[in-house]
Design a protein around this motif. Structure first.
Motif, short mmCIF file in Angstrom:
data_model
loop_
_atom_site.label_atom_id
_atom_site.label_comp_id
_atom_site.label_asym_id
_atom_site.label_seq_id
_atom_site.Cartn_x
_atom_site.Cartn_y
_atom_site.Cartn_z
N GLY A 192 32.58 -51.21 74.86
CA GLY A 192 33.46 -51.79 73.85
C GLY A 192 34.70 -52.41 74.45
N GLU A 193 35.27 -51.74 75.45
CA GLU A 193 36.44 -52.28 76.14
C GLU A 193 36.11 -53.61 76.78
OE1 GLU A 193 38.72 -48.23 77.67
OE2 GLU A 193 37.12 -49.09 78.88
N VAL A 194 35.02 -53.62 77.50
CA VAL A 194 34.60 -54.84 78.22
C VAL A 194 34.37 -55.98 77.23
CG1 VAL A 194 32.76 -55.84 79.63
CG2 VAL A 194 33.63 -53.53 80.14
N ARG A 195 33.71 -55.68 76.14
CA ARG A 195 33.40 -56.71 75.14
C ARG A 195 34.67 -57.31 74.54
NH1 ARG A 195 30.88 -53.68 72.16
NH2 ARG A 195 32.38 -53.35 70.49
N ARG A 196 35.67 -56.46 74.27
CA ARG A 196 36.90 -56.96 73.64
C ARG A 196 37.84 -57.63 74.62
NH1 ARG A 196 36.02 -52.21 70.71
NH2 ARG A 196 37.16 -50.98 72.26
N LEU A 197 37.88 -57.14 75.86
CA LEU A 197 38.91 -57.60 76.80
C LEU A 197 38.49 -58.79 77.67
CD1 LEU A 197 40.39 -54.19 77.94
CD2 LEU A 197 41.51 -55.92 76.54
N LEU A 198 37.21 -58.85 78.06
CA LEU A 198 36.84 -59.90 79.01
C LEU A 198 37.05 -61.32 78.49
CD1 LEU A 198 33.81 -58.78 81.20
CD2 LEU A 198 36.17 -59.23 81.87
N THR A 255 42.65 -66.00 80.51
CA THR A 255 43.83 -65.84 81.38
C THR A 255 43.52 -66.32 82.79
OG1 THR A 255 44.52 -63.92 80.06
CG2 THR A 255 45.52 -64.18 82.25
N VAL A 256 42.35 -65.98 83.29
CA VAL A 256 41.93 -66.41 84.63
C VAL A 256 41.89 -67.94 84.69
CG1 VAL A 256 39.96 -66.51 86.22
CG2 VAL A 256 40.70 -64.31 85.27
N ARG A 257 41.34 -68.58 83.68
CA ARG A 257 41.26 -70.05 83.67
C ARG A 257 42.65 -70.68 83.77
NH1 ARG A 257 37.16 -68.56 80.00
NH2 ARG A 257 35.11 -69.23 80.74
N ARG A 258 43.60 -70.12 83.05
CA ARG A 258 44.95 -70.67 83.07
C ARG A 258 45.62 -70.43 84.42
NH1 ARG A 258 47.38 -69.75 76.96
NH2 ARG A 258 45.45 -70.29 75.86
N LEU A 259 45.37 -69.26 84.99
CA LEU A 259 45.98 -68.94 86.29
C LEU A 259 45.42 -69.81 87.41
CD1 LEU A 259 46.14 -65.08 85.91
CD2 LEU A 259 48.12 -66.59 86.19
N ILE A 260 44.11 -70.10 87.35
CA ILE A 260 43.52 -70.95 88.39
C ILE A 260 44.05 -72.37 88.30
CG2 ILE A 260 41.34 -72.03 89.07
CD1 ILE A 260 40.02 -69.34 88.87
N ALA A 261 44.38 -72.81 87.08
CA ALA A 261 45.01 -74.13 86.94
C ALA A 261 46.38 -74.15 87.62
CB ALA A 261 45.15 -74.48 85.46
N ARG A 262 47.03 -73.00 87.63
CA ARG A 262 48.36 -72.91 88.25
C ARG A 262 48.26 -72.61 89.74
NH1 ARG A 262 53.66 -70.22 85.72
NH2 ARG A 262 54.95 -70.08 87.59
N TYR A 263 47.27 -71.79 90.13
CA TYR A 263 47.07 -71.41 91.53
C TYR A 263 45.65 -71.81 91.95
CZ TYR A 263 50.93 -68.29 90.16
OH TYR A 263 52.10 -67.78 89.66
N PRO A 264 45.44 -73.04 92.37
CA PRO A 264 44.08 -73.55 92.64
C PRO A 264 43.31 -72.74 93.68
CG PRO A 264 45.67 -75.34 92.58
CD PRO A 264 46.46 -74.08 92.57
N ASP A 265 43.99 -72.06 94.58
CA ASP A 265 43.30 -71.28 95.62
C ASP A 265 43.04 -69.83 95.18
OD1 ASP A 265 43.38 -73.47 97.31
OD2 ASP A 265 45.33 -72.90 98.16
N THR A 274 29.15 -61.72 81.82
CA THR A 274 30.31 -62.35 81.19
C THR A 274 31.11 -63.20 82.16
OG1 THR A 274 30.46 -60.45 79.67
CG2 THR A 274 32.37 -61.91 79.79
N VAL A 275 31.25 -62.75 83.42
CA VAL A 275 32.14 -63.46 84.35
C VAL A 275 31.43 -64.57 85.14
CG1 VAL A 275 33.51 -61.36 84.59
CG2 VAL A 275 31.83 -61.93 86.36
N ALA A 322 44.51 -55.32 84.26
CA ALA A 322 43.65 -54.16 84.04
C ALA A 322 43.70 -53.67 82.60
CB ALA A 322 44.04 -53.02 84.98
N ALA A 323 42.58 -53.08 82.17
CA ALA A 323 42.53 -52.36 80.91
C ALA A 323 43.32 -51.07 81.05
CB ALA A 323 41.09 -52.04 80.54
N SER A 324 43.95 -50.63 79.98
CA SER A 324 44.67 -49.37 80.00
C SER A 324 43.70 -48.23 80.30
CB SER A 324 45.34 -49.14 78.64
OG SER A 324 45.96 -47.87 78.59
N GLY A 325 44.11 -47.31 81.16
CA GLY A 325 43.25 -46.18 81.53
C GLY A 325 43.62 -45.65 82.89
N THR A 326 42.79 -44.76 83.42
CA THR A 326 43.08 -44.12 84.70
C THR A 326 43.24 -45.14 85.82
OG1 THR A 326 41.83 -42.17 84.02
CG2 THR A 326 42.25 -42.42 86.37
N VAL A 327 42.50 -46.26 85.75
CA VAL A 327 42.56 -47.24 86.83
C VAL A 327 43.95 -47.83 86.99
CG1 VAL A 327 41.91 -49.32 85.52
CG2 VAL A 327 41.25 -49.09 87.92
#
Length: 399
Positions: free
Chosen positions: A211-217, A223-233, A251-252, A280-285
């Protein structure tokens, strides 16, 4: 079963999700050490516990649910597995039962066994739980409730003991195993995955539950798409666990930048060392990332039905463990409608661009290790010695 095997102490361990599997496996390994291998295990666990010799009663992936409305669709299976686990414990009559985390499942098993004991049933073995419910974050009244049906509680954080000792529950601070987590080989991982030594790396950790993966990814992916536009490498590392690995890969696979999915404990720590920043998702990690000194933004979403209930019951300032332990916002936290690509992109870009971020995180990591450790004896060994004591297993006699 031979007489010798029958006389070997049996520890029944139940862990219902990836974080509990890790904690329980460390405790099992330490129990084998302190007893010279004269120990048997039964119960419910994942890959790491199986590697230590456990044959799981059923896959723990079935238990990886959370939240009021997330649990409801799984309730019939959850109740069947609880009944099955209780029956197996009663049949095997272990020297001790230790449940680890996964409160929705574990504490229901414990409560049923306590009721059997009260009714005169064959429950002469100690009922022990490891990883306290987060009563300091929400519903503090749970401390009184669980103190009625447990014999002993093992807690990972030093500030937790008073909540339960107030109600007469014997509570032991065993330390958090993450305080002794290894430093990974980030350079080696970068070389194996063809990431340049100076390339910026973002770690994306979307959780260990489906459920976490489904909601967060989807949010993390944008977010990754926007960051890569800012940091091409920018390169992306996605550490995950076996229960959701295929879901994560599927998904990825269409993300820009060719996200690299990583499994396994050793590779996770290598990935931590290779990262510049994490999402990261909230949790032990999130605590593990803090201990590794990785600047991290934390995001989380629950189901729309669970969210209003959670807001009334949860102390949001205590959700992110490093923030709660240190008493300051080490890791920015974005919950529910605030967990958006816009907000996450701004936060992560700030972590990339702020030259002080890594130094601040390194200082926080040193503080956390000191607060969560137990000195010369590792947390896993402290937990094992506590369990052995509760079960009446003398390491001196069996080692």
């Amino acid at each position: 079963m031979s007489a010798e095997v029958a006389e070997t102490p049996l520890v029944y361990i139940v862990a219902g999700e990836a974080s509990g599997d890790l904690l329980a496996a460390g405790m099992m390994r330490a129990l084998k050490k302190v007893t010279g291998g004269k120990i048997r295990f039964a119960g419910v666990g994942g890959d790491l516990m199986r590697a230590e010799g456990l044959e799981s009663l059923f896959p723990i992936s079935e238990m990886a649910v959370m939240g009021v409305f997330e649990i409801l669709p799984h309730a019939p299976k959850l109740l069947r597995r609880i009944k099955q686990t209780v029956a197996d414990i009663l049949e095997k009559q272990p020297d001790i039962l230790v449940t680890v985390d996964s409160k929705a499942f574990s504490l229901r098993v414990q409560k049923r066994l306590y009721k059997r004991r009260e009714a005169g049933g064959p429950v002469g073995f100690p009922l022990v739980h490891m990883v306290a419910p987060t009563v300091w974050a929400w519903r503090p009244g749970r401390a009184k409730v669980i103190s009625r049906f447990l014999d002993r509680l093992l807690v990972l954080f030093p500030f937790e003991r008073p909540y339960f000792e107030e109600h007469g529950l014997k509570t032991t601070f065993v330390g958090h195993p993450a305080s002794t987590q290894p430093v990974g080989d980030g350079a080696g991982l970068r070389a194996r995955t063809q990431i340049a030594p100076r390339a910026p790396v973002l770690g994306v950790l979307p959780g260990s539950r489906p459920g976490e993966v489904r909601r967060l990814l989807p949010v993390f992916g944008e977010t990754v798409r926007r960051l890569i536009a800012r940091y091409p490498d920018l390169r992306i590392l996605v550490p995950t666990v076996s229960g959701v690995a295929e879901q994560v890969r599927e998904t990825v696979k269409d993300w820009p930048g060719t996200a690299i999915v990583i499994e396994g404990e050793a590779e996770k720590y290598n990935a931590f060392d290779a990262m510049n920043v994490a999402l990261a998702a909230s949790g032990t990690v999130t605590l593990e990332l803090a201990l590794a000194g990785v600047p991290t933004a934390v995001g989380y979403k629950v189901s729309p039905l669970s969210a209003p209930i959670g807001r009334r019951l949860v102390n949001l300032e205590a959700v992110v463990l490093a923030n709660r332990i240190l008493g300051r916002p080490v890791q920015p936290f974005f919950l529910q409608e605030n967990c958006t690509p816009d907000a996450l992109t701004v936060s992560i870009a700030r972590l990339f661009d702020d030259t002080r971020a890594r130094a601040d995180c390194a200082a926080a990591a040193r503080e956390l290790r000191e607060l969560l450790g137990t000195g010369a004896v590792s947390p896993s060994e402290t937990a094992a010695l506590t369990v052995a004591d509760a079960a009446g297993i003398s390491p001196a006699e069996t080692a």
